[in-house]
Scaffold this motif. Structure first.
Motif, PDB file in Angstrom:
ATOM      1  N   ASN A 127      20.720  -8.994 -21.688  1.00 38.36           N
ATOM      2  CA  ASN A 127      20.991 -10.317 -22.205  1.00 38.36           C
ATOM      3  C   ASN A 127      22.430 -10.958 -21.646  1.00 38.36           C
ATOM      4  N   MET A 128      23.115  -9.770 -21.004  1.00 37.97           N
ATOM      5  CA  MET A 128      24.521 -10.414 -20.236  1.00 37.97           C
ATOM      6  C   MET A 128      23.883 -10.907 -18.992  1.00 37.97           C
ATOM      7  N   GLN A 129      22.881 -10.465 -18.291  1.00 37.09           N
ATOM      8  CA  GLN A 129      22.604 -10.982 -17.072  1.00 37.09           C
ATOM      9  C   GLN A 129      21.849 -12.204 -17.408  1.00 37.09           C
ATOM     10  N   ASN A 176      19.113   0.197 -26.305  1.00 35.36           N
ATOM     11  CA  ASN A 176      20.106  -0.874 -26.902  1.00 35.36           C
ATOM     12  C   ASN A 176      21.182  -1.237 -25.610  1.00 35.36           C
ATOM     13  N   MET A 177      21.656  -0.248 -25.119  1.00 31.47           N
ATOM     14  CA  MET A 177      22.635  -0.589 -23.844  1.00 31.47           C
ATOM     15  C   MET A 177      21.742  -1.256 -22.800  1.00 31.47           C
ATOM     16  N   PHE A 178      20.711  -1.144 -22.398  1.00 29.87           N
ATOM     17  CA  PHE A 178      19.944  -1.801 -21.470  1.00 29.87           C
ATOM     18  C   PHE A 178      19.430  -3.257 -22.051  1.00 29.87           C
ATOM     19  N   GLN A 179      19.170  -3.414 -23.283  1.00 36.24           N
ATOM     20  CA  GLN A 179      18.915  -4.634 -23.850  1.00 36.24           C
ATOM     21  C   GLN A 179      20.276  -5.568 -23.865  1.00 36.24           C
ATOM     22  N   PRO A 210       7.387  -5.128 -20.629  1.00 37.42           N
ATOM     23  CA  PRO A 210       9.036  -4.706 -20.602  1.00 37.42           C
ATOM     24  C   PRO A 210       9.011  -4.013 -19.359  1.00 37.42           C
ATOM     25  N   GLY A 211      10.410  -3.951 -18.972  1.00 36.72           N
ATOM     26  CA  GLY A 211      10.656  -3.178 -17.799  1.00 36.72           C
ATOM     27  C   GLY A 211      10.231  -1.769 -17.617  1.00 36.72           C
ATOM     28  N   PRO A 212      10.136  -1.383 -16.389  1.00 38.30           N
ATOM     29  CA  PRO A 212       9.532   0.106 -16.520  1.00 38.30           C
ATOM     30  C   PRO A 212      10.496   1.068 -17.332  1.00 38.30           C
TER      31      PRO A 212
END
Length: 168
Positions: free
Chosen positions: A106-108, A99-102, A72-74
């Motif tokens: 997902n949007m990216q 959740n915000m980063f997920q 996963p991302g750092p």
């Protein structure tokens, strides 16, 4: 706390202490309770001195490398590692940040898929000149959000972990 997390904590602790300080820590439990607090302060002072010396003499000192690219991302890995050390309300905040980063990831991914579709079937996107959705503009906006979301997350983290009546 899993082994990976405890390994990171132990790596940090062993880097910024000495064997003699570790021996003092063991002795504290055998001392009179009225002296233990004073010895604890002395031990922390010695660790601070040692840490300052290490950082001064080795400015590029590294405790451990960041998470590998296949994991996963750092930031997500950091949040996962911090989770066991948090109070319940802090855990909730960390979960919200994750959740915000997920959602952002997902949007990216969605925007990347739209770009691929645009290349494969440009006729689907012919409506952009006639007032339809401009997916390239949406893509640019999503890429620009990365830094501002990072700043928002850092501000949230500061608020979470700097409460004045903190209890550990």
């Amino acid at each position: 706390m899993d082994n990976h997390q405890s390994d990171r904590v132990l790596a940090f602790d062993s880097l910024f202490t000495t064997n003699h300080i570790q021996m003092l820590k063991l002795l504290v439990g055998y001392m009179d309770p009225t002296v233990q607090g004073k010895i604890a302060i002395y031990i922390k002072f010695m660790e601070l001195q040692h840490t300052m010396k290490m950082v001064t003499n080795h400015p590029a000192l590294s405790v451990s490398p960041c998470q590998s690219a296949d994991g996963p991302g750092p930031l997500t890995a950091l949040l996962d590692e911090m989770y066991p050390f948090c109070r319940p309300e802090e855990k909730e905040h960390l979960q919200n940040i994750k959740n915000m980063f997920q959602t952002f990831e997902n949007m990216q991914e969605m925007m990347e898929m739209i770009e691929v579709l645009r290349e494969i079937a440009p006729e689907m996107f012919s409506g952009t000149e006639n007032g339809g959705p401009d997916f390239s503009q949406m893509m640019n906006m999503s890429q620009g959000m990365d830094m501002s979301q990072m700043m928002d997350m850092m501000n949230m983290m500061q608020g979470i972990f700097s409460s004045p009546n903190e209890s550990n």
